[in-house]
Write an enzyme that holds these catalytic residues in place. Structure first.
Site, PDB file in Angstrom:
ATOM      1  N   ASP A  47       0.855  -1.179   0.000  1.00 27.97           N
ATOM      2  CA  ASP A  47       0.000   0.000   0.000  1.00 27.97           C
ATOM      3  C   ASP A  47       0.904   1.246   0.000  1.00 27.97           C
ATOM      4  O   ASP A  47       2.129   1.138  -0.106  1.00 27.97           O
ATOM      5  CB  ASP A  47      -0.940  -0.062   1.225  1.00 27.97           C
ATOM      6  CG  ASP A  47      -2.228   0.721   1.028  1.00 27.97           C
ATOM      7  OD1 ASP A  47      -2.178   1.809   0.436  1.00 27.97           O
ATOM      8  OD2 ASP A  47      -3.285   0.255   1.493  1.00 27.97           O
ATOM      9  N   ASP A  50      -5.947   2.914  -6.764  1.00 28.23           N
ATOM     10  CA  ASP A  50      -6.827   3.256  -5.642  1.00 28.23           C
ATOM     11  C   ASP A  50      -7.281   4.707  -5.803  1.00 28.23           C
ATOM     12  O   ASP A  50      -6.811   5.418  -6.701  1.00 28.23           O
ATOM     13  CB  ASP A  50      -5.995   3.088  -4.348  1.00 28.23           C
ATOM     14  CG  ASP A  50      -6.864   3.013  -3.110  1.00 28.23           C
ATOM     15  OD1 ASP A  50      -8.035   2.647  -3.211  1.00 28.23           O
ATOM     16  OD2 ASP A  50      -6.342   3.333  -2.015  1.00 28.23           O
ATOM     17  N   GLU A 100     -11.987   7.629  -7.651  1.00 26.25           N
ATOM     18  CA  GLU A 100     -13.394   8.032  -7.849  1.00 26.25           C
ATOM     19  C   GLU A 100     -13.509   9.370  -8.557  1.00 26.25           C
ATOM     20  O   GLU A 100     -14.560   9.591  -9.169  1.00 26.25           O
ATOM     21  CB  GLU A 100     -14.102   8.059  -6.490  1.00 26.25           C
ATOM     22  CG  GLU A 100     -14.245   6.693  -5.855  1.00 26.25           C
ATOM     23  CD  GLU A 100     -12.926   6.079  -5.379  1.00 26.25           C
ATOM     24  OE1 GLU A 100     -12.033   6.839  -4.961  1.00 26.25           O
ATOM     25  OE2 GLU A 100     -12.800   4.857  -5.461  1.00 26.25           O
ATOM     26  N   ARG A 154     -10.334   0.313  -7.643  1.00 25.75           N
ATOM     27  CA  ARG A 154     -11.388   0.544  -6.650  1.00 25.75           C
ATOM     28  C   ARG A 154     -12.661   1.055  -7.322  1.00 25.75           C
ATOM     29  O   ARG A 154     -13.752   0.610  -7.013  1.00 25.75           O
ATOM     30  CB  ARG A 154     -10.912   1.531  -5.583  1.00 25.75           C
ATOM     31  CG  ARG A 154     -11.843   1.546  -4.393  1.00 25.75           C
ATOM     32  CD  ARG A 154     -11.248   2.248  -3.201  1.00 25.75           C
ATOM     33  NE  ARG A 154     -11.233   3.694  -3.359  1.00 25.75           N
ATOM     34  CZ  ARG A 154     -10.750   4.540  -2.433  1.00 25.75           C
ATOM     35  NH1 ARG A 154     -10.238   4.054  -1.299  1.00 25.75           N
ATOM     36  NH2 ARG A 154     -10.758   5.830  -2.629  1.00 25.75           N
ATOM     37  N   ASP A 176     -13.094  -0.474   1.494  1.00 22.41           N
ATOM     38  CA  ASP A 176     -12.632  -0.396   2.882  1.00 22.41           C
ATOM     39  C   ASP A 176     -13.716  -0.865   3.847  1.00 22.41           C
ATOM     40  O   ASP A 176     -14.554  -0.091   4.310  1.00 22.41           O
ATOM     41  CB  ASP A 176     -12.220   1.051   3.203  1.00 22.41           C
ATOM     42  CG  ASP A 176     -11.006   1.485   2.396  1.00 22.41           C
ATOM     43  OD1 ASP A 176     -10.353   0.613   1.790  1.00 22.41           O
ATOM     44  OD2 ASP A 176     -10.709   2.691   2.377  1.00 22.41           O
ATOM     45  N   HIS A 204      -6.103  -7.994   3.903  1.00 31.33           N
ATOM     46  CA  HIS A 204      -5.566  -6.630   3.864  1.00 31.33           C
ATOM     47  C   HIS A 204      -6.093  -5.849   5.058  1.00 31.33           C
ATOM     48  O   HIS A 204      -7.240  -6.019   5.441  1.00 31.33           O
ATOM     49  CB  HIS A 204      -6.014  -5.957   2.563  1.00 31.33           C
ATOM     50  CG  HIS A 204      -5.571  -4.529   2.403  1.00 31.33           C
ATOM     51  ND1 HIS A 204      -4.246  -4.155   2.403  1.00 31.33           N
ATOM     52  CD2 HIS A 204      -6.268  -3.385   2.228  1.00 31.33           C
ATOM     53  CE1 HIS A 204      -4.163  -2.833   2.247  1.00 31.33           C
ATOM     54  NE2 HIS A 204      -5.371  -2.350   2.147  1.00 31.33           N
TER      55      HIS A 204
END
Ligand SMILES: *[C@@H]1O[C@H](CO)[C@@H](O)[C@H](O)[C@H]1NC(C)=O
Ligand SMILES: *[C@@H]1O[C@H](CO)[C@@H](O)[C@H](O)[C@H]1NC(C)=O
Ligand SMILES: *[C@@H]1O[C@H](CO)[C@@H](O)[C@H](O)[C@H]1NC(C)=O
Ligand SMILES: CC(=O)N[C@H]1CO[C@H](CO)[C@@H](O)[C@@H]1O
Length: 914
Positions: A349, A474, A477, A580, A596, A654
Site C-alpha cells: 500500500d 486506488d 473516484e 477501486r 474499505d 488486507h
C-alpha cells in the site's frame, strides 16, 4: 413491434381508482423528491413544486396527464426499430425547471433478447456516455419482446412485454420528468425479486421494498457500511425474476451522472422502482435471458467479457497498509513460510512511497525494496504495488509531474475565471486538490490520449526501479480530501489552512443533488464532497466533457490507461489491474475488491452480496478484504474470514494503518486453518481457472448465487449466505460469532461433502450442519466433475503437480466437467491452450480432448474419486489395461471409489468400471 392502443385504458383505470370508495389512488406512493430529503416534506414544501401534489398527508407526483408528455407523432420506422416524438403536456408543471419541451422516444432492436430504448431531447444535444459497448451490426430476426406506446395524441407511457409469457417487464407509472438536471421515471416491476444496482453495500442480495429504500449511485471514496450509501463504482444495472418458472430480465440505465434508485410498494402492493438522474439522457438496455445466467451472459457480452486473470492471480494475496518497512513485509512473509501457508502475491500500500508520491519509494524504511522484490520473486511470489491517480504540483523537482505538464495531462477548470486567485502559478489552469501526499496535487485526465501515454511512460520508468508484477489503482473516484471544508483532515499542521473549494453554480450545486449528500461521510453536503469540482474540463481528444458528466468514469478511464500501460510493459501477458472505482465495462480490464470494510461479522456476510453484485456487473474477479480493513479482528473472526476468503475469486487479506498485523500467521489457530483451507483452494484452482476461461470467452459467471443455477427454486432466491463456484462447488461459510453449526440449504439434487465424498443431502432440503471453528461446510453437486491438482505453497509449484478428478454422481450415475490449461499468463489463444471435456456415463469416465495435447506435456491424472459409487467394482480398466485390485479402494460407508492411475492429460482417457 408497437401497440397502437389508445391511452384511454390507463386513464380509465386511474379514474376508476379515484372513484372507488374514496381510496387513495395507487400513484400517491410515487413520492415527490425533495433536495433536502423526505424529512422536510410538508404541505408548504410540497406546494413549491408544480409537479407535486399534496393528498392525505403525502407529497406525491402529479398524475401523468398533468405532469408527463403527450405522444406527438406517428411512429417512424427507423429500420432498426421506431421512434415517436413526445411533447410536454403542460410546460408550467415542473420540479426544478428547464424541462425539455420535446423528446424523442426511440426503440432500437439489437438481439432477439436485447432491446435498447432511448429517451432524449429533440431540441438539443445532451451528454451521452462515451464508453463503447459491443452492439451487433444487424438485429436479430425474432425479438422475444414487444414495446407498447400509446397512439398519437395520447398521454405518453410505455411498456416492454416478454412475448412468450406475456410478462410485463417494464411499465411506466406516473409521469416522465425530463429536465436539464433532473430526469425521473417510474416503473412497475414484474415481481419483488429484484437484484443488483451498485456500488452500494446491500444487506441482502434481494432488494427491500418495505419500507421504501433509496440508494444513490455516484462514484465515491466511501467505506463499506450498512447505510444506503453510494460507494466506489457506478453500476445502474438490475435484474428481476419475473415468475415462478424463473424467467428473468435485466435492465441497464446507461447513464453516468449522479443518480439514485428507490424501491417501494404502491398502495396496492405492486413493487415499483423509481430511477432518477441529474444529467445525460435515458438510455436503457433490456436483456431477456430468460434465465438469470443467460441474462448475465447477455449483459456481460455487451459491456465486454471479463479479463482472464493469470493463474497466479488466483492464488492468495497478502497485503496491508502499515508494514512501514521492508522488515514489516519480511516478518509477515516469514510467518507465512514458517506455517507453510500458500501465497502467490505480496501487495504494498502507499507506505512504500516516499512522502506518498507515486513512482517513488521511501529510502529510509524501504531502502532495500529492490532486494525484497528479488526475494519475493525467488520465492515465486509476485509483487503488486499501489498507485494513486493524483500527482503533486511540484513542477520543479518531481519528474512525473514535470513530464505530465509537458503532456498537458491534467484536469483543468472549465473556465479560466474559475481558477482560484491563490493558485500556484506553476499549476496553470489545472484543478488543484489534496490527497495523501504532503503537497497539493493535480488529477490526470485519463480520458485523454496524451495522458494515457504519459501514464504508461511513468509506469515503464518506475518498473526499471521496482520490478512490480501488477498494479493496484486506488482513490480513483477520484478522491480528494477536504473539498469545500476549511482544510483536509491530513493537511500539514504548519501550513495555512487550505482546501479545494468548488464554485457555487448549477454544476457544483445542482438543484437536486441526489441522496448522496445526505448519507455517509458527507461533511460539506455537496456532490463535490470528498472529490474534485464538477466544473472540470476533460477530453478524449475529440469531445470535451464536464467532470459533472464523466465523474463516475474516472476509475474506468484510469483502468483502461493502466491496463494499456501494463500490456506495453509486459507484452503477450494478461495484465492484472486492481481498481477501486469501476463502471460497466471495467471487467474487461480490472479486478475489484469491495473496498474499505471493517472487521465486523455483518461486513463479512455482506461481502457475499458484494460478490454477487459484481458478478452481475461483469467483474467476477472480486473479493473483500479478508479479516477486515478497519479495526482488528479477533482470532475467531479472522479464522472464519480466512475460510470464506479462501473462496473469494480474488482472495486477499488486507488491513489498515495503525492496527495490529492480521496476516494468517499471527495466530497459531488461524495459521493452521488458513494453511488447510488455502490448500483446498489451491487444490481446486484448476476448476476455478476453467470457470474464468468460460467467463472470459462467453461471459459466464464464476461465483454463482444459488438462483443462477436453480432459477425455479423460490427458496434459492433468498439465499445470500452460501454460494457456488460454477455449477458444482457449494460454499456455506459460518458467518456468526460463536457459531459451531449452521443451516445449509441444499437445492434439488445430490450434494456430497467435498473432501470426504459422503452424501450430505438430497435436496431440496435444509439441514443443520456441524461446523466447529476448523470447519467450513463445502459440497460438490452430483452431476459435476471437478478437476483438481495437489496444492503447493504457490501456483508455480502447484501447476506442476499431478491432477485428479472429483467425480460426483447424480441420481442417474452421471457427471460432467472440463479442464482448461495454458501457460497461465500468456495472451489467451486457442492454439496454445488445452481443453478437454470430461464425462462419466454408464460406468465409464471419458475425456475428449478438444485441442492442445502438447500444452499439457508432463501432466498426469493420478487419482480419480467417484462419489456416490454403488459398489466395489470387480474390474477397472484404464485405456484398455486392467488395473490391479490394489490400485483402487472402495469405501463402503461413504460410497467413494478411489482409483490410482497414471495417465497423461494429453491422451484421451477411458476408465471403465465393471
Ligand atoms: C402496453 O402498452 C400498450 C400500448 O399503450 C397497451 O395497449 C397495453 O395495454 C400496455 N400493457 C400493459 C400491461 O400496460
Ligand atoms: C472547457 O470546455 C468547453 C466546452 O468544450 C470550452 O468551451 C471551454 O473553453 C473549455 N475551457 C477551458 C478553460 O479550456
Ligand atoms: C506504522 O506506522 C504508523 C504511523 O507511524 C503506526 O501508527 C503503526 O503502528 C505502524 N505499524 C506497525 C505495524 O508498526
Ligand atoms: C460526516 C457527516 O456529516 N455525515 C453525515 C451525513 O449525513 C447523515 C444524514 O444526514 C448524517 O447522519 C451524518 O452524520
Amino acid at each position: 413491434m408497437h401497440g397502437g392502443q389508445t391511452a384511454l385504458a390507463l386513464l380509465l383505470m386511474l379514474a376508476a381508482g379515484t372513484l372507488v370508495g374514496g381510496q387513495q389512488t395507487k400513484l400517491q406512493a410515487i413520492e415527490c423528491p425533495f433536495p433536502e430529503g423526505q424529512s422536510v416534506a410538508s404541505e408548504e414544501e410540497c406546494g413549491k413544486y408544480t409537479a407535486c401534489e399534496w393528498t392525505d398527508g403525502r407529497c406525491h407526483m402529479v398524475d401523468n396527464v398533468a405532469g408527463g408528455y403527450v405522444v406527438d407523432s406517428e411512429p417512424e420506422d427507423t429500420g432498426r426499430g421506431f421512434k415517436v416524438s413526445l411533447r410536454k403536456s403542460d410546460p408550467s408543471v415542473t420540479m426544478f425547471g428547464h424541462d425539455e419541451s420535446n423528446l424523442i422516444f426511440e426503440v432500437i432492436h439489437h438481439e432477439d433478447y436485447h432491446l435498447q430504448i432511448k429517451i432524449y431531447s429533440a431540441d438539443e444535444s445532451r451528454y451521452e456516455v462515451p464508453v463503447p459497448l459491443n452492439l451487433p451490426e444487424s438485429p436479430g430476426s425474432e425479438p422475444k419482446y414487444s414495446v407498447g406506446v400509446p397512439a398519437l395524441g395520447d398521454h405518453f407511457r410505455f411498456n416492454v412485454t416478454r412475448s412468450s409469457t406475456g410478462n410485463t417487464l417494464f411499465r411506466t407509472a406516473g409521469p416522465l420528468t425530463f429536465e436539464d438536471q433532473f430526469i425521473q421515471i417510474h416503473t412497475w416491476l414484474a415481481s419483488s425479486y429484484l437484484y443488483g444496482f451498485g456500488e452500494n453495500t446491500h444487506l441482502s442480495y434481494k432488494h427491500q421494498f418495505e419500507p421504501r429504500s433509496t440508494f444513490p449511485i455516484f462514484a465515491r471514496d466511501q467505506p463499506v457500511g450498512t447505510d444506503a450509501m453510494n460507494e466506489y463504482g457506478h453500476h445502474p444495472y438490475y435484474m428481476v425474476m419475473e415468475d415462478d418458472q424463473g424467467n428473468s430480465h435485466s435492465v441497464l440505465l446507461y447513464n453516468s451522472n449522479a443518480m439514485e434508485y428507490s424501491t417501494f410498494l404502491l398502495d396496492d402492493g405492486t413493487p415499483t422502482l423509481t430511477l432518477r438522474t441529474i444529467g445525460g439522457i435515458l438510455d436503457f438496455h433490456f436483456f431477456l435471458g430468460p434465465t438469470p445466467e443467460e441474462v448475465n451472459v447477455q449483459y456481460v457480452n455487451m459491456v465486454g467479457n471479463p479479463a482472464f486473470p493469470p493463474y497466479w492471480a488466483l492464488g492468495f494475496h497478502l497485503s496491508r497498509w502499515g508494514y512501514n518497512s521492508t522488515e514489516g513485509v519480511r516478518a509477515a512473509r516469514e510467518r507465512m513460510k514458517a506455517m507453510n501457508i500458500p501465497q502467490d502475491v505480496q501487495t504494498l500500500d502507499i507506505d512504500y512511497m516516499e512522502r506518498q508520491r507515486d513512482f517513488t519509494y521511501d529510502p529510509t524504511h524501504w531502502g532495500d525494496l529492490p532486494a525484497l522484490v528479488e526475494e519475493l520473486h525467488n520465492d515465486n511470489v509476485k509483487l503488486t504495488i499501489i498507485l494513486d491517480p493524483a500527482v503533486v504540483i511540484d513542477f520543479d523537482d518531481y519528474q512525473p509531474s514535470i513530464r505530465g505538464k509537458e503532456a498537458d495531462a491534467f484536469i483543468k477548470w472549465s473556465s479560466l475565471s474559475l481558477v482560484p486567485e491563490d493558485q500556484e502559478p506553476a499549476a496553470d489552469d489545472y484543478m488543484v486538490g489534496y490527497v495523501w501526499p504532503d503537497t497539493k496535487t493535480v488529477f490526470p485526465d485519463f480520458l485523454k490520449p496524451e495522458t494515457q501515454e504519459w501514464w504508461s511512460n511513468e509506469i515503464k520508468l518506475f518498473h526499471e526501479v521496482i520490478k512490480f508484477d501488477s498494479l493496484w489503482i486506488d482513490m480513483n473516484e477520484p478522491a480528494n480530501f477536504g473539498t469545500n471544508l476549511d482544510k483536509p483532515f491530513n493537511w500539514p499542521p504548519d501550513k495555512e489552512p487550505w482546501s479545494l473549494k468548488c464554485p457555487d453554480d448549477k454544476w457544483n450545486n445542482p438543484p437536486y443533488p441526489t441522496k448522496m449528500v445526505r448519507v455517509g461521510d458527507n461533511q460539506s453536503k455537496r456532490i463535490t464532497d470528498h472529490t474534485i469540482c464538477m466544473t472540470g474540463n476533460q477530453t478524449d481528444g475529440t469531445s470535451t466533457f464536464l467532470h459533472y458528466d464523466v465523474h463516475s468514469l474516472y476509475g474506468w478511464s484510469e483502468t483502461v490507461a493502466t491496463h494499456k500501460a501494463l500490456l506495453e510493459l509486459f507484452p503477450g501477458t494478461r495484465p492484472v489491474v486492481l481498481s477501486r472505482s469501476t463502471f460497466p465495462g471495467s471487467g474487461q480490464y480490472a479486478i475489484h475488491w469491495l473496498g474499505d470494510n471493517t472487521a465486523d461479522w455483518t461486513h463479512m456476510k455482506m461481502s457475499i452480496v458484494g460478490m454477487f453484485d459484481f458478478t452481475m456487473f461483469g467483474i467476477p474477479m472480486v473479493g473483500a478484504d479478508v479479516c477486515g480493513f478497519f479495526s482488528e479482528p479477533d482470532m475467531e473472526m479472522c479464522a472464519r474470514w480466512m475460510q470464506l476468503g479462501a473462496f473469494y475469486p480474488f482472495s486477499r487479506n488486507h488491513n489498515t494503518m495503525g492496527t495490529g498485523d492480521q496476516d494468517p500467521g499471527m495466530w497459531p489457530e488461524v495459521a493452521e486453518i488458513s494453511r488447510y483451507i488455502l490448500g483446498v483452494r489451491y487444490r481446486y484452482l484448476p476448476y476455478l481457472y476453467a470457470l474464468f476461461h468460460r467467463a472470459h470467452m462467453h461471459g459466464a459467471t464464476v461465483v454463482k448465487p444459488l438462483l443462477n443455477v436453480f432459477p425455479d427454486d423460490l427458496v434459492a432466491r433468498d439465499v445470500d449466505d452460501q454460494f457456488l463456484w460454477g455449477n458444482g462447488l457449494m460454499v456455506a461459510p459460518v458467518l456468526k460469532q460463536g457459531a459451531v453449526s449452521r443451516d445449509v440449504y441444499f437445492p434439488q439434487g445430490k450434494w456430497y461433502n467435498l473432501l470426504e465424498g459422503s452424501l450430505a443431502a438430497t435436496g431440496p432440503a435444509t439441514h443443520s450442519i456441524d461446523a466447529p471453528l476448523e470447519v467450513i461446510p463445502l459440497y460438490v453437486r452430483g452431476g459435476v466433475i471437478l478437476p483438481f491438482q495437489e496444492p503447493s505453497i504457490n501456483t508455480v509449484d502447484s501447476r506442476q503437480n499431478p491432477f485428479g478428478l472429483t467425480v460426483a454422481l447424480d441420481a442417474s450415475g452421471e457427471a460432467f466437467g472440463e479442464i482448461f490449461w495454458d501457460s497461465g499468463d500468456g495472451e489467451h489463444s486457442m492454439g496454445e491452450s488445452y481443453m478437454c471435456k470430461l464425462q462419466y456415463v454408464g460406468n465409464e469416465l471419458t475425456s475428449f480432448i478438444k485441442h492442445g495435447e502438447d500444452v499439457v506435456v508432463g501432466l498426469k491424472f493420478e487419482v480419480i474419486s467417484i462419489y456416490g459409487a454403488s459398489s466395489n467394482p470387480t474390474a477397472i480398466t484404464v485405456n484398455g489395461a486392467s488395473l490391479s485390485e490394489s490400485d483402487w479402494t472402495f469405501s463402503e460407508d461413504v460410497e467413494v471409489l478411489t482409483i490410482r492411475l497414471s495417465a497423461h492429460l494429453g491422451e484421451p482417457l477411458s476408465v471403465v468400471i465393471s
